[in-house]
Design a protein around this motif. Structure first.
Motif, PDB file in Angstrom:
ATOM      1  N   SER A  28       0.843  -1.216   0.000  1.00  0.00           N
ATOM      2  CA  SER A  28       0.000   0.000   0.000  1.00  0.00           C
ATOM      3  C   SER A  28       0.867   1.251   0.000  1.00  0.00           C
ATOM      4  O   SER A  28       0.626   2.185  -0.773  1.00  0.00           O
ATOM      5  N   TRP A 176     -11.526  15.200  11.012  1.00  0.00           N
ATOM      6  CA  TRP A 176     -11.586  15.664   9.621  1.00  0.00           C
ATOM      7  C   TRP A 176     -10.998  17.070   9.512  1.00  0.00           C
ATOM      8  O   TRP A 176     -10.231  17.356   8.595  1.00  0.00           O
TER       9      TRP A 176
ATOM     10  N   ARG B  16     -28.413   9.215  13.258  1.00  0.00           N
ATOM     11  CA  ARG B  16     -27.354  10.181  12.974  1.00  0.00           C
ATOM     12  C   ARG B  16     -27.763  11.604  13.356  1.00  0.00           C
ATOM     13  O   ARG B  16     -26.959  12.364  13.889  1.00  0.00           O
ATOM     14  N   GLN B  30     -15.945  17.191   6.730  1.00  0.00           N
ATOM     15  CA  GLN B  30     -15.560  16.454   5.530  1.00  0.00           C
ATOM     16  C   GLN B  30     -15.437  17.394   4.333  1.00  0.00           C
ATOM     17  O   GLN B  30     -14.546  17.216   3.496  1.00  0.00           O
ATOM     18  N   LYS B  89     -13.842 -11.859  13.581  1.00  0.00           N
ATOM     19  CA  LYS B  89     -12.920 -11.948  14.719  1.00  0.00           C
ATOM     20  C   LYS B  89     -13.689 -12.223  16.023  1.00  0.00           C
ATOM     21  O   LYS B  89     -13.261 -13.010  16.862  1.00  0.00           O
ATOM     22  N   SER B 115     -23.737   9.313   6.104  1.00  0.00           N
ATOM     23  CA  SER B 115     -22.706  10.339   6.338  1.00  0.00           C
ATOM     24  C   SER B 115     -22.028  10.799   5.051  1.00  0.00           C
ATOM     25  O   SER B 115     -21.356  11.834   5.052  1.00  0.00           O
ATOM     26  N   MET B 171      -9.024 -15.158   6.573  1.00  0.00           N
ATOM     27  CA  MET B 171      -7.850 -14.673   7.327  1.00  0.00           C
ATOM     28  C   MET B 171      -8.361 -13.837   8.494  1.00  0.00           C
ATOM     29  O   MET B 171      -8.474 -12.610   8.382  1.00  0.00           O
ATOM     30  N   GLY B 173      -9.206 -11.527  11.401  1.00  0.00           N
ATOM     31  CA  GLY B 173      -8.565 -10.350  11.998  1.00  0.00           C
ATOM     32  C   GLY B 173      -7.803  -9.495  11.015  1.00  0.00           C
ATOM     33  O   GLY B 173      -7.202  -8.496  11.399  1.00  0.00           O
ATOM     34  N   ASN B 174      -7.828  -9.895   9.742  1.00  0.00           N
ATOM     35  CA  ASN B 174      -7.040  -9.132   8.780  1.00  0.00           C
ATOM     36  C   ASN B 174      -7.871  -8.022   8.145  1.00  0.00           C
ATOM     37  O   ASN B 174      -8.877  -8.279   7.494  1.00  0.00           O
ATOM     38  N   ILE B 175      -7.456  -6.799   8.346  1.00  0.00           N
ATOM     39  CA  ILE B 175      -8.190  -5.686   7.751  1.00  0.00           C
ATOM     40  C   ILE B 175      -7.361  -4.966   6.693  1.00  0.00           C
ATOM     41  O   ILE B 175      -7.774  -3.976   6.126  1.00  0.00           O
ATOM     42  N   SER B 176      -6.166  -5.515   6.422  1.00  0.00           N
ATOM     43  CA  SER B 176      -5.265  -4.808   5.518  1.00  0.00           C
ATOM     44  C   SER B 176      -5.765  -4.750   4.087  1.00  0.00           C
ATOM     45  O   SER B 176      -5.459  -3.825   3.358  1.00  0.00           O
ATOM     46  N   LEU B 177      -6.521  -5.794   3.673  1.00  0.00           N
ATOM     47  CA  LEU B 177      -6.976  -5.793   2.280  1.00  0.00           C
ATOM     48  C   LEU B 177      -7.979  -4.669   2.035  1.00  0.00           C
ATOM     49  O   LEU B 177      -7.989  -4.060   0.966  1.00  0.00           O
ATOM     50  N   ALA B 179      -7.899  -1.909   3.647  1.00  0.00           N
ATOM     51  CA  ALA B 179      -7.032  -0.718   3.625  1.00  0.00           C
ATOM     52  C   ALA B 179      -6.336  -0.617   2.272  1.00  0.00           C
ATOM     53  O   ALA B 179      -6.139   0.477   1.741  1.00  0.00           O
ATOM     54  N   PHE B 180      -5.995  -1.767   1.718  1.00  0.00           N
ATOM     55  CA  PHE B 180      -5.329  -1.795   0.405  1.00  0.00           C
ATOM     56  C   PHE B 180      -6.269  -1.248  -0.672  1.00  0.00           C
ATOM     57  O   PHE B 180      -5.848  -0.531  -1.576  1.00  0.00           O
ATOM     58  N   GLN B 183      -6.171   2.313  -0.855  1.00  0.00           N
ATOM     59  CA  GLN B 183      -5.000   2.772  -1.599  1.00  0.00           C
ATOM     60  C   GLN B 183      -5.268   2.733  -3.109  1.00  0.00           C
ATOM     61  O   GLN B 183      -4.925   3.662  -3.835  1.00  0.00           O
ATOM     62  N   GLU B 186      -7.063   5.593  -4.501  1.00  0.00           N
ATOM     63  CA  GLU B 186      -6.288   6.814  -4.710  1.00  0.00           C
ATOM     64  C   GLU B 186      -5.917   6.993  -6.183  1.00  0.00           C
ATOM     65  O   GLU B 186      -5.811   8.113  -6.675  1.00  0.00           O
ATOM     66  N   PHE B 187      -5.693   5.863  -6.870  1.00  0.00           N
ATOM     67  CA  PHE B 187      -5.321   5.937  -8.288  1.00  0.00           C
ATOM     68  C   PHE B 187      -6.407   6.627  -9.107  1.00  0.00           C
ATOM     69  O   PHE B 187      -6.139   7.233 -10.117  1.00  0.00           O
TER      70      PHE B 187
END
Lengths: 262, 264
Positions: A28, A176, B16, B30, B89, B115, B171, B173-177, B179-180, B183, B186-187
């Motif tokens: 990342s 924010w 809310r 925001q 989890k 939101s 997997m 407990g894995n939250i990285s994907l 998060a990936f 990313q 962003e492109f």
């Protein structure tokens, strides 16, 4: 102090539980760097007449995203979260000052991130792109000192802003404002040398550029000796001011504390 | 389904807006954050004038369209993609499976968020402003095309969010994907043509993010997409969105069918 160090160690070790995350985080971070550098390449390919050459901008981007982002401490956000979920009651009973406790946790988390993310990212990035070395040994020393002061300044600002949680409890939106303001006025996404001249006075008067921009500018050799001392004085001034503000707010916050849950 | 959706939306809206100051300040926060992010980008773009073949206001259109689509997709899928790894989890995913409704649909509906109204309004503002600068007419056909692209882009975003969260069922407990995926997103804020050819291929045919905003904006602003496809490919956005949604549902069904609870 020893207790805080053991908290740092514990936070560091608890991060290493999910090893797959490390690889994904590196990918990342590298992809994020790639995006930024591709943008700079595309921009400079049409116009190379800028005062700061491409190499400086690329180096700035790598140092900013790989080193500083990984080392921004958010002890205030942790305290705000603790207020929101009621854990503050337990935190206050611990034999470590509240701020020290959350600083230590953040330091452990960030150290882990720095070792497993920043260092590999900088190594890969330096192989893939041309990172400029420090302008001189003196610049490197000044860079290290001002970076530490910049990180301290950042975390103190985070505390001041996040203590709003003691009054409004659910202060999620404050992040924010905080993030947007630091990114814009602190140059964490775009180097401030691209900003128009009429904005420079405002940027100098605010504390945000001293959180990381000034340090990288020193590293690149864009600041002379008197400028370096000016940065050091200014950072020290803001840190002292923020410590005073933080203490005053904390004294008021303690009186406003409401423990949620039961 | 629509009745259920509207009920969930009403519940979310009520919860809310229970704290109106918090809700309004959240939206303003925001706006400030994204507005300042774009302002810094605008400063750089104005200083260089061109990003690849794109003018600053065209990049603003690209950014804004992506923001609109992200708002649409995240409203229905972000909460689900974030809570899924936690549910796995904590061992409470079983609750989801025993509901008399498609478990993915239920997961998304129960985590729906209002939101993102701030992202959406800011995105629409950016699109309108860039259209005015470019001189694009606000004709019925153009507006319908824009709505179609926003809907397609929202479905693509939502599908990719869910797809990135599904591996967390295996997997734990894995939250990285997830998060990936953030990313990867962003492109999409920048013209795809400034990236390398392999990445252009990747984001067109493998992870089809380019159909969210790059191809639609290229088409509407008549910018030659400096890669191996023309702007006409934007018309495939609804097809890509439908295909991706079907793939996401299928992957979900297969993964859930193979899921073994650790419950007692």
């Amino acid at each position: 102090m020893i207790r805080c160090l053991s908290i740092v160690k514990h936070a560091y070790r608890s991060n290493s539980a999910y090893r797959v995350n490390i690889v994904i985080n590196i990918v990342s971070a590298l992809s994020s760097l790639y995006i930024m550098i591709a943008i700079w390449n595309a921009l400079y390919s049409k116009d190379i007449s800028h005062t700061h050459p491409l190499e400086q901008t690329v180096t700035y981007t790598i140092l900013q995203s790989a080193i500083f982002s990984a080392f921004h401490l958010y002890p205030g956000r942790r305290i705000a979260q603790s207020v929101y979920n009621g854990n503050i009651a337990i935190d206050l009973l611990r034999p470590v000052p509240l701020l020290g406790l959350h600083y230590a946790h953040e330091l452990g988390n960030r150290l882990f991130r720095w070792v497993t993310l920043s260092i590999p990212t900088v190594i890969v990035a330096s192989i893939s792109y041309s990172i400029l070395p420090p302008y001189s040994a003196a610049c490197l020393l000044a860079f290290l000192v001002t970076s530490i002061l910049g990180i301290a300044l950042f975390s103190l600002f985070d505390c001041i802003v996040s203590y709003t949680a003691f009054w409004i409890v659910d202060n999620w939106y404050v992040n924010w404002f905080e993030g947007g303001i630091i990114a814009f006025f602190g140059g964490t996404t775009v180097p401030l040398w691209f900003y128009p001249k009429r904005l420079q006075g405002l940027l100098d008067a605010l504390p945000f550029k001293y959180m990381s921009y000034s340090s990288i500018d020193i590293y690149l050799g864009n600041v002379d000796a008197s400028g370096i001392f000016r940065v050091l004085y200014t950072q020290s001034f803001w840190i002292l001011l923020f410590i005073c503000i933080e203490r005053i707010i904390w004294l008021q916050a303690k009186k406003k504390l409401v423990v949620n849950g039961g | 389904m629509l009745t259920l959706l509207s009920k969930f939306v009403v519940v979310r809206w009520k919860s809310r807006t229970r704290y109106p100051v918090s809700f309004i300040l959240g939206i303003v926060g925001q706006w400030v954050s994204y507005g300042l992010e774009f302002a810094s980008m605008w400063i750089v773009l104005s200083s260089f004038e061109l990003l690849g073949e794109w003018l600053p206001h065209q990049v603003m259109a690209l950014y804004s369209l992506n923001l609109c689509c992200y708002a649409g997709g995240a409203s229905i899928a972000y909460g689900a993609s974030r809570s899924l790894p936690i549910m796995v989890k904590d061992g409470i995913i079983d609750e989801l499976i025993i509901k008399p409704l498609n478990s993915l649909i239920y997961l998304m509906l129960s985590n729906i968020s209002i939101s993102y109204i701030s992202h959406f309004t800011l995105g629409v503002f950016g699109v309108v402003l860039s259209w005015i600068i470019q001189g694009i007419h606000f004709s019925i056909s153009n507006l319908l095309l824009l709505i179609l692209f926003i809907l397609s882009g929202s479905v693509i975003h939502a599908s990719l969010m869910i797809l990135s969260a599904i591996p967390s069922i295996k997997m734990v407990g894995n939250i990285s994907l997830t998060a990936f995926y953030t990313q990867v997103r962003e492109f999409m804020y920048y013209p795809l043509s400034i990236f390398s050819k392999p990445l252009q291929f990747l984001f067109t045919f493998i992870i089809p993010c380019a159909f969210i905003s790059f191809y639609p904006t290229s088409l509407m602003f008549e910018i030659s997409a400096d890669n191996f496809t023309g702007g006409w490919i934007a018309f495939f956005s609804p097809v890509v969105a439908t295909l991706l949604a079907v793939i996401t549902l299928s992957v979900w069904k297969i993964t859930i069918a193979a899921y073994q609870s650790s419950g007692n």
